[in-house]
Scaffold this motif. Sequence first.
Motif, PDB file in Angstrom:
ATOM      1  N   VAL A   1      -1.069   6.439   7.542  1.00  0.00           N
ATOM      2  CA  VAL A   1       0.192   7.171   7.736  1.00  0.00           C
ATOM      3  C   VAL A   1       1.268   6.622   6.807  1.00  0.00           C
ATOM      4  N   SER A   2       1.333   5.297   6.682  1.00  0.00           N
ATOM      5  CA  SER A   2       2.326   4.678   5.806  1.00  0.00           C
ATOM      6  C   SER A   2       2.109   5.092   4.358  1.00  0.00           C
ATOM      7  N   MET A   3       0.856   5.223   3.961  1.00  0.00           N
ATOM      8  CA  MET A   3       0.567   5.632   2.585  1.00  0.00           C
ATOM      9  C   MET A   3       0.944   7.096   2.346  1.00  0.00           C
ATOM     10  N   LEU A   4       0.714   7.964   3.325  1.00  0.00           N
ATOM     11  CA  LEU A   4       1.166   9.351   3.196  1.00  0.00           C
ATOM     12  C   LEU A   4       2.677   9.400   3.104  1.00  0.00           C
ATOM     13  N   PHE A   5       3.338   8.594   3.931  1.00  0.00           N
ATOM     14  CA  PHE A   5       4.790   8.506   3.901  1.00  0.00           C
ATOM     15  C   PHE A   5       5.254   8.078   2.504  1.00  0.00           C
ATOM     16  N   GLY A   6       4.618   7.041   1.957  1.00  0.00           N
ATOM     17  CA  GLY A   6       5.006   6.565   0.634  1.00  0.00           C
ATOM     18  C   GLY A   6       4.743   7.578  -0.464  1.00  0.00           C
ATOM     19  N   ALA A   7       3.615   8.283  -0.380  1.00  0.00           N
ATOM     20  CA  ALA A   7       3.268   9.257  -1.420  1.00  0.00           C
ATOM     21  C   ALA A   7       4.297  10.377  -1.512  1.00  0.00           C
TER      22      ALA A   7
ATOM     23  N   GLU B   1       6.403  25.021  -9.263  1.00  0.00           N
ATOM     24  CA  GLU B   1       7.678  24.604  -9.823  1.00  0.00           C
ATOM     25  C   GLU B   1       8.464  23.760  -8.820  1.00  0.00           C
ATOM     26  N   PRO B   2       9.374  22.891  -9.303  1.00  0.00           N
ATOM     27  CA  PRO B   2      10.046  21.940  -8.420  1.00  0.00           C
ATOM     28  C   PRO B   2      10.764  22.561  -7.226  1.00  0.00           C
ATOM     29  N   ARG B   3      11.392  23.726  -7.381  1.00  0.00           N
ATOM     30  CA  ARG B   3      12.132  24.286  -6.259  1.00  0.00           C
ATOM     31  C   ARG B   3      11.210  24.735  -5.125  1.00  0.00           C
ATOM     32  N   ARG B   4       9.914  24.911  -5.421  1.00  0.00           N
ATOM     33  CA  ARG B   4       8.944  25.233  -4.371  1.00  0.00           C
ATOM     34  C   ARG B   4       8.156  24.003  -3.927  1.00  0.00           C
ATOM     35  N   LEU B   5       8.048  23.022  -4.805  1.00  0.00           N
ATOM     36  CA  LEU B   5       7.339  21.798  -4.449  1.00  0.00           C
ATOM     37  C   LEU B   5       8.176  20.902  -3.538  1.00  0.00           C
ATOM     38  N   LEU B   6       9.473  20.812  -3.774  1.00  0.00           N
ATOM     39  CA  LEU B   6      10.315  19.913  -2.990  1.00  0.00           C
ATOM     40  C   LEU B   6      10.340  20.245  -1.493  1.00  0.00           C
ATOM     41  N   PRO B   7      10.367  21.522  -1.078  1.00  0.00           N
ATOM     42  CA  PRO B   7      10.271  21.795   0.360  1.00  0.00           C
ATOM     43  C   PRO B   7       8.963  21.307   0.975  1.00  0.00           C
ATOM     44  N   LEU B   8       7.866  21.425   0.238  1.00  0.00           N
ATOM     45  CA  LEU B   8       6.582  20.931   0.736  1.00  0.00           C
ATOM     46  C   LEU B   8       6.634  19.420   0.923  1.00  0.00           C
ATOM     47  N   LEU B   9       7.210  18.725  -0.037  1.00  0.00           N
ATOM     48  CA  LEU B   9       7.337  17.278   0.094  1.00  0.00           C
ATOM     49  C   LEU B   9       8.232  16.906   1.272  1.00  0.00           C
ATOM     50  N   ALA B  10       9.297  17.670   1.494  1.00  0.00           N
ATOM     51  CA  ALA B  10      10.173  17.403   2.636  1.00  0.00           C
ATOM     52  C   ALA B  10       9.421  17.552   3.954  1.00  0.00           C
TER      53      ALA B  10
ATOM     54  N   ASN C   1      10.467  11.383  -6.701  1.00  0.00           N
ATOM     55  CA  ASN C   1      11.509  11.034  -7.653  1.00  0.00           C
ATOM     56  C   ASN C   1      11.196  11.442  -9.086  1.00  0.00           C
ATOM     57  N   GLY C   2       9.938  11.315  -9.493  1.00  0.00           N
ATOM     58  CA  GLY C   2       9.592  11.659 -10.867  1.00  0.00           C
ATOM     59  C   GLY C   2       9.781  13.138 -11.163  1.00  0.00           C
ATOM     60  N   VAL C   3       9.427  14.001 -10.208  1.00  0.00           N
ATOM     61  CA  VAL C   3       9.623  15.448 -10.366  1.00  0.00           C
ATOM     62  C   VAL C   3      11.099  15.751 -10.599  1.00  0.00           C
TER      63      VAL C   3
ATOM     64  N   LEU D   1       0.826  -1.203   0.000  1.00  0.00           N
ATOM     65  CA  LEU D   1       0.000   0.000   0.000  1.00  0.00           C
ATOM     66  C   LEU D   1       0.868   1.264   0.000  1.00  0.00           C
ATOM     67  N   THR D   2       1.958   1.209   0.752  1.00  0.00           N
ATOM     68  CA  THR D   2       2.885   2.342   0.800  1.00  0.00           C
ATOM     69  C   THR D   2       3.487   2.599  -0.568  1.00  0.00           C
ATOM     70  N   GLN D   3       3.912   1.518  -1.231  1.00  0.00           N
ATOM     71  CA  GLN D   3       4.476   1.659  -2.558  1.00  0.00           C
ATOM     72  C   GLN D   3       3.406   2.095  -3.567  1.00  0.00           C
ATOM     73  N   GLY D   4       2.194   1.585  -3.405  1.00  0.00           N
ATOM     74  CA  GLY D   4       1.112   2.018  -4.280  1.00  0.00           C
ATOM     75  C   GLY D   4       0.835   3.508  -4.147  1.00  0.00           C
ATOM     76  N   ALA D   5       0.891   4.008  -2.918  1.00  0.00           N
ATOM     77  CA  ALA D   5       0.744   5.452  -2.713  1.00  0.00           C
ATOM     78  C   ALA D   5       1.886   6.209  -3.373  1.00  0.00           C
ATOM     79  N   GLY D   6       3.074   5.590  -3.390  1.00  0.00           N
ATOM     80  CA  GLY D   6       4.202   6.199  -4.084  1.00  0.00           C
ATOM     81  C   GLY D   6       3.958   6.316  -5.579  1.00  0.00           C
ATOM     82  N   VAL D   7       3.309   5.313  -6.153  1.00  0.00           N
ATOM     83  CA  VAL D   7       2.952   5.369  -7.577  1.00  0.00           C
ATOM     84  C   VAL D   7       2.043   6.565  -7.848  1.00  0.00           C
ATOM     85  N   VAL D   8       0.986   6.681  -7.038  1.00  0.00           N
ATOM     86  CA  VAL D   8       0.051   7.799  -7.201  1.00  0.00           C
ATOM     87  C   VAL D   8       0.766   9.125  -6.959  1.00  0.00           C
ATOM     88  N   GLY D   9       1.617   9.148  -5.930  1.00  0.00           N
ATOM     89  CA  GLY D   9       2.336  10.370  -5.601  1.00  0.00           C
ATOM     90  C   GLY D   9       3.233  10.834  -6.732  1.00  0.00           C
TER      91      GLY D   9
END
Length: 399
Positions: free
Chosen positions: A307-313, A273-282, A319-321, A252-260
Amino acid sequence: MNNSYAALAVTLAIQALVSMASFTVPVLAPVALPDLGGSLALVGLFVALIYLGAMISSLLSGSWILRFGAIRVSQVCLLLCGAGLAIAAGGQLWCLVISALALGAGYGPVTPASSHILARTTPRHLMGFMFSLKQTGVPIGGVLAGMLVPSLVGLAGWHGALLAVALACAMMALVAQCVREALDDDRSQSPAPRRDPFKPLRLIFAMPRMRNLALCSLLFGAMQLCLTTYLVSYLTEDYGLALVTAGVILALTQGAGVVGRLLWGWVADHWLEPRRLLPLLALLMAISSLLTAAFTQSWPLSLVAAVSMLFGATAIGWNGVYLAEVARLAPTGTAGQYTGGTLFFTYFGVVAGPPLFAGVTHFSHSLASGYLLFGGLMLAIALLLWRFAGAPAPRCDTG
């Protein structure tokens, strides 16, 4: 351009199989380690050795891709991963060292090779989505490992499970031969000149925006592998789940990563843009890691899964970004070389992260302490990245 979807399909399948191979030993570790006479700390060392090999092979992969073709390099990678799993089935601790290095040698060049193919075959306006979709192969491989490996262990033992995944890698190498001539038509027909293995690093540091992406990936890579490497062990040892149930949570965690990956790729292309999105993901990674550290048996399984799915997402989904942005910034025809250079930093974080996690948990006698530490570190990184995001983005001339 007509080959873009065929190229996506084959690179996605290769990425998924190589990813599944890298997840297989950590998933079956709770069953295999008692037979081997080792502790859970060995899981972190095993993963570190994989990515130590990947650091080196990714840095060298650019010249291999130009000389032999991206598909041929991918086929060799699949065979190396299969060989690594077969060696691990030998059932000795020393076998794990050779296994990890073989898996790393196979893992490192796969992403630069696929980036090289997609940069050639994908229209510019679809690159964000197509690269993100291709990178879903990594969490898909985790889903396959989480869902299938525990069942294979039940059917054939952990030795048989390793050999089954090794066979799947070999079969995928044969399937890839069907598209080799079409997708490797840009390979060099003459011997490649002697190349400087450190040239990709110099190119990256000469481009500030590429450099920032590479350094950011070091920390994100460490967080991602600490999640996926220890989650099954944490849920079985500390939370008390059965191996099969813990494998489902990992899936499920990895599946959330796919969607993420798909979601964040779309957001980066159309909204932030990525330089503003990456801090949010962090920040979201930090929150998820701290919540994971707080798991107790009083927590309902549904909340643990959420929680595990949010972590995975977030910890898997970034990585794709990153890779799409690297391909956009790279000069024409050099996406594989630049991707290999930036992945050197990603894999360095992966090499350093799991052993640090293992050391903390060894001395504290609790896997939760590792997630607590990395949650705190990622929170600090999120704040730093927010500060960097406030500076104007440098204009990068990619020729």
